[in-house]
Write a protein that holds these residues in place. Structure first.
Motif, PDB file in Angstrom:
ATOM      1  N   TYR A 147      55.210  49.142  50.738  1.00  0.00           N
ATOM      2  CA  TYR A 147      54.563  47.949  50.920  1.00  0.00           C
ATOM      3  C   TYR A 147      52.880  47.760  50.638  1.00  0.00           C
ATOM      4  N   LEU A 148      52.331  48.920  51.084  1.00  0.00           N
ATOM      5  CA  LEU A 148      50.988  49.097  50.907  1.00  0.00           C
ATOM      6  C   LEU A 148      50.736  49.078  49.473  1.00  0.00           C
ATOM      7  N   LEU A 149      51.429  49.992  48.694  1.00  0.00           N
ATOM      8  CA  LEU A 149      51.234  49.982  47.350  1.00  0.00           C
ATOM      9  C   LEU A 149      51.586  48.657  46.563  1.00  0.00           C
ATOM     10  N   VAL A 150      52.466  47.868  46.773  1.00  0.00           N
ATOM     11  CA  VAL A 150      52.473  46.534  46.287  1.00  0.00           C
ATOM     12  C   VAL A 150      51.687  45.571  46.688  1.00  0.00           C
ATOM     13  N   ALA A 151      50.945  45.616  48.080  1.00  0.00           N
ATOM     14  CA  ALA A 151      50.063  44.657  48.390  1.00  0.00           C
ATOM     15  C   ALA A 151      48.520  45.185  47.397  1.00  0.00           C
ATOM     16  N   VAL A 152      48.396  46.544  47.313  1.00  0.00           N
ATOM     17  CA  VAL A 152      47.039  46.868  46.541  1.00  0.00           C
ATOM     18  C   VAL A 152      47.376  46.528  45.206  1.00  0.00           C
ATOM     19  N   ILE A 153      48.237  46.695  44.580  1.00  0.00           N
ATOM     20  CA  ILE A 153      48.532  46.359  43.210  1.00  0.00           C
ATOM     21  C   ILE A 153      48.498  44.703  42.919  1.00  0.00           C
ATOM     22  N   GLY A 154      48.927  44.002  44.077  1.00  0.00           N
ATOM     23  CA  GLY A 154      49.074  42.688  43.989  1.00  0.00           C
ATOM     24  C   GLY A 154      47.317  42.074  44.091  1.00  0.00           C
ATOM     25  N   PHE A 155      46.780  42.714  44.957  1.00  0.00           N
ATOM     26  CA  PHE A 155      45.524  42.314  45.184  1.00  0.00           C
ATOM     27  C   PHE A 155      44.548  42.751  43.841  1.00  0.00           C
ATOM     28  N   LEU A 156      44.900  43.813  43.298  1.00  0.00           N
ATOM     29  CA  LEU A 156      44.068  43.940  42.124  1.00  0.00           C
ATOM     30  C   LEU A 156      44.367  42.999  40.975  1.00  0.00           C
ATOM     31  N   ILE A 157      45.564  42.629  40.904  1.00  0.00           N
ATOM     32  CA  ILE A 157      46.195  41.762  39.854  1.00  0.00           C
ATOM     33  C   ILE A 157      45.311  40.358  40.144  1.00  0.00           C
ATOM     34  N   TYR A 158      45.277  40.001  41.250  1.00  0.00           N
ATOM     35  CA  TYR A 158      44.687  38.720  41.854  1.00  0.00           C
ATOM     36  C   TYR A 158      43.106  38.951  41.340  1.00  0.00           C
ATOM     37  N   ARG A 159      42.569  39.905  41.731  1.00  0.00           N
ATOM     38  CA  ARG A 159      41.288  40.125  41.556  1.00  0.00           C
ATOM     39  C   ARG A 159      40.669  40.118  39.923  1.00  0.00           C
ATOM     40  N   MET A 160      41.662  40.521  39.186  1.00  0.00           N
ATOM     41  CA  MET A 160      41.523  40.675  37.898  1.00  0.00           C
ATOM     42  C   MET A 160      41.507  39.418  37.225  1.00  0.00           C
ATOM     43  N   ARG A 161      42.627  38.437  37.667  1.00  0.00           N
ATOM     44  CA  ARG A 161      42.705  37.141  36.991  1.00  0.00           C
ATOM     45  C   ARG A 161      41.696  36.217  37.510  1.00  0.00           C
ATOM     46  N   LYS A 162      41.317  36.438  38.716  1.00  0.00           N
ATOM     47  CA  LYS A 162      40.135  35.478  39.211  1.00  0.00           C
ATOM     48  C   LYS A 162      38.689  35.922  38.246  1.00  0.00           C
ATOM     49  N   ASN A 163      38.545  37.052  38.149  1.00  0.00           N
ATOM     50  CA  ASN A 163      37.102  37.400  37.391  1.00  0.00           C
ATOM     51  C   ASN A 163      37.321  36.891  35.957  1.00  0.00           C
ATOM     52  N   LYS A 164      38.661  36.873  35.471  1.00  0.00           N
ATOM     53  CA  LYS A 164      38.913  36.316  33.934  1.00  0.00           C
ATOM     54  C   LYS A 164      38.655  35.019  34.057  1.00  0.00           C
ATOM     55  N   GLN A 165      39.059  34.273  34.985  1.00  0.00           N
ATOM     56  CA  GLN A 165      38.787  32.809  35.210  1.00  0.00           C
ATOM     57  C   GLN A 165      37.232  32.345  34.992  1.00  0.00           C
ATOM     58  N   LYS A 166      36.467  33.248  35.821  1.00  0.00           N
ATOM     59  CA  LYS A 166      35.113  32.967  36.199  1.00  0.00           C
ATOM     60  C   LYS A 166      34.540  33.068  34.661  1.00  0.00           C
TER      61      LYS A 166
END
Length: 50
Positions: free
Chosen positions: A30-49
């Protein structure tokens, strides 16, 4: 087999240790999935900026 080995009141410490081990093994994925999900979220947010 686990139930037979841990059954009864005499093995409460062993039963608690087995339960803690199961929780530990469940938390890691569960921690691994949460960390990977957070990293994907952050990468997408930075791409949109940009």
């Amino acid at each position: 087999m686990c139930r037979a080995a841990l059954g009864g009141d005499a093995n409460m410490e062993k039963a608690q240790a087995v339960n803690d081990g199961i929780l530990y093994l469940m938390i890691i994925p569960y921690l691994l999935v949460a960390v990977i999900g957070f990293l994907i979220y952050r990468m997408r947010k930075n791409k949109q900026k940009n």
